[in-house]
Design a protein around this motif. Structure first.
Motif, PDB file in Angstrom:
ATOM      1  N   GLU A 188       0.824  -1.210   0.000  1.00 35.06           N
ATOM      2  CA  GLU A 188       0.000   0.000   0.000  1.00 35.06           C
ATOM      3  C   GLU A 188       0.860   1.263   0.000  1.00 35.06           C
ATOM      4  O   GLU A 188       0.545   2.229  -0.678  1.00 35.06           O
ATOM      5  N   ARG A 189       1.925   1.235   0.792  1.00 35.32           N
ATOM      6  CA  ARG A 189       2.824   2.391   0.842  1.00 35.32           C
ATOM      7  C   ARG A 189       4.180   1.968   1.368  1.00 35.32           C
ATOM      8  O   ARG A 189       4.321   0.914   1.989  1.00 35.32           O
ATOM      9  N   VAL A 190       5.167   2.818   1.111  1.00 32.94           N
ATOM     10  CA  VAL A 190       6.548   2.574   1.518  1.00 32.94           C
ATOM     11  C   VAL A 190       7.066   3.824   2.221  1.00 32.94           C
ATOM     12  O   VAL A 190       6.818   4.941   1.760  1.00 32.94           O
ATOM     13  N   VAL A 191       7.772   3.628   3.330  1.00 34.75           N
ATOM     14  CA  VAL A 191       8.401   4.733   4.053  1.00 34.75           C
ATOM     15  C   VAL A 191       9.895   4.443   4.120  1.00 34.75           C
ATOM     16  O   VAL A 191      10.307   3.407   4.639  1.00 34.75           O
ATOM     17  N   ILE A 201      13.610   0.611   5.593  1.00 39.25           N
ATOM     18  CA  ILE A 201      12.364   0.758   4.835  1.00 39.25           C
ATOM     19  C   ILE A 201      11.222   0.090   5.592  1.00 39.25           C
ATOM     20  O   ILE A 201      11.384  -1.002   6.133  1.00 39.25           O
ATOM     21  N   GLN A 202      10.096   0.784   5.646  1.00 40.19           N
ATOM     22  CA  GLN A 202       8.844   0.214   6.128  1.00 40.19           C
ATOM     23  C   GLN A 202       7.994  -0.077   4.892  1.00 40.19           C
ATOM     24  O   GLN A 202       7.790   0.807   4.065  1.00 40.19           O
ATOM     25  N   VAL A 203       7.534  -1.309   4.763  1.00 35.46           N
ATOM     26  CA  VAL A 203       6.705  -1.701   3.628  1.00 35.46           C
ATOM     27  C   VAL A 203       5.334  -2.070   4.189  1.00 35.46           C
ATOM     28  O   VAL A 203       5.188  -3.068   4.888  1.00 35.46           O
ATOM     29  N   TRP A 204       4.336  -1.229   3.890  1.00 33.17           N
ATOM     30  CA  TRP A 204       2.989  -1.389   4.436  1.00 33.17           C
ATOM     31  C   TRP A 204       2.081  -2.079   3.424  1.00 33.17           C
ATOM     32  O   TRP A 204       2.153  -1.800   2.233  1.00 33.17           O
ATOM     33  N   GLY A 205       1.226  -2.978   3.918  1.00 34.99           N
ATOM     34  CA  GLY A 205       0.280  -3.668   3.055  1.00 34.99           C
ATOM     35  C   GLY A 205      -0.176  -4.968   3.675  1.00 34.99           C
ATOM     36  O   GLY A 205      -0.277  -5.087   4.891  1.00 34.99           O
ATOM     37  N   ARG A 244      -2.328  -8.083   7.409  1.00 36.69           N
ATOM     38  CA  ARG A 244      -2.132  -6.668   7.098  1.00 36.69           C
ATOM     39  C   ARG A 244      -1.261  -6.032   8.171  1.00 36.69           C
ATOM     40  O   ARG A 244      -1.393  -6.335   9.355  1.00 36.69           O
ATOM     41  N   GLY A 245      -0.370  -5.147   7.753  1.00 39.41           N
ATOM     42  CA  GLY A 245       0.524  -4.449   8.661  1.00 39.41           C
ATOM     43  C   GLY A 245       1.721  -3.948   7.887  1.00 39.41           C
ATOM     44  O   GLY A 245       1.590  -3.545   6.733  1.00 39.41           O
ATOM     45  N   TYR A 246       2.897  -3.989   8.530  1.00 35.80           N
ATOM     46  CA  TYR A 246       4.095  -3.558   7.815  1.00 35.80           C
ATOM     47  C   TYR A 246       5.285  -4.440   8.139  1.00 35.80           C
ATOM     48  O   TYR A 246       5.354  -5.054   9.197  1.00 35.80           O
TER      49      TYR A 246
END
Length: 187
Positions: free
Chosen positions: A33-36, A47-51, A70-72
């Motif tokens: 869903e998103r990357v930080v 890197i945080q990988v959310w989804g 679901r989470g990261y």
């Protein structure tokens, strides 16, 4: 008597081989869903990988898949990597950003695990889950679980590459896992 002992030895060997096959390579299926990127987008170290994510057992050619969660996921660069290795990882991180928010299911990474695959869960917090290993000297254990949004990022796992970011089709052999990932993202 000799024949019975030989038969018993073969049975024990086969049982032992079946137990050994429970450990092996582990990849991740996911919908990002998103990357930080941390500490900055231009010079990332973590890197945080959310989804939504699920583990896939590399020994079963993708046939054994854990439940989706679901989470990261939280990763870091290897401290001892050369510049070529770092470039490969950072390119994969750019690929993760490129698929973020598109709904595209992907496969990525390769870690090792010791223990029964059936005990692996994306949020495994049980007392004795299988061990997930880093591909470094000594193979230390790493925290590769899918973390809930409420958990602050700490102790990132070493990011480990395999064949890059592989897109999964929602038809054919990956249809069931893609649906499971999509369902995990529903509110």
């Amino acid at each position: 008597m000799k024949r019975w002992c030989a038969t018993a030895a073969i049975v024990c060997l086969l049982i032992g081989m079946g137990h050994l096959a429970a450990s092996g390579p582990l990849g991740i299926y996911g919908i990002v869903e998103r990357v930080v990127l941390e500490p900055t987008e231009t010079a990332p170290e973590r890197i945080q990988v959310w989804g939504a994510f699920a583990y896939v057992d590399g020994l079963n050619q993708g046939l054994a898949v854990s439940a989706a969660k679901r989470g990261y996921l939280y990763f870091r660069l290897p401290a001892t990597a050369n510049s070529a290795e770092l470039d490969v990882i950072k390119n994969e991180w750019r690929d993760l950003r490129a698929v973020a928010g598109t709904g595209q299911a992907i496969g990525f990474g390769q870690w090792g695990y010791i223990g029964a695959f059936g005990g692996l869960q994306p949020d495994a917090t049980s007392r004795n889950p299988p061990y997930i290993l880093e591909r470094t000297g000594g193979n230390p254990q790493t925290d590769l679980r899918v973390r809930p949004a409420s958990e602050a990022p700490r102790s990132p796992a070493l990011y480990q590459t395999n064949a890059g970011i592989v897109k999964l089709s929602d038809a054919g052999s990956h249809a069931a896992i893609v649906k499971q990932l999509q369902d995990a993202l529903k509110p």
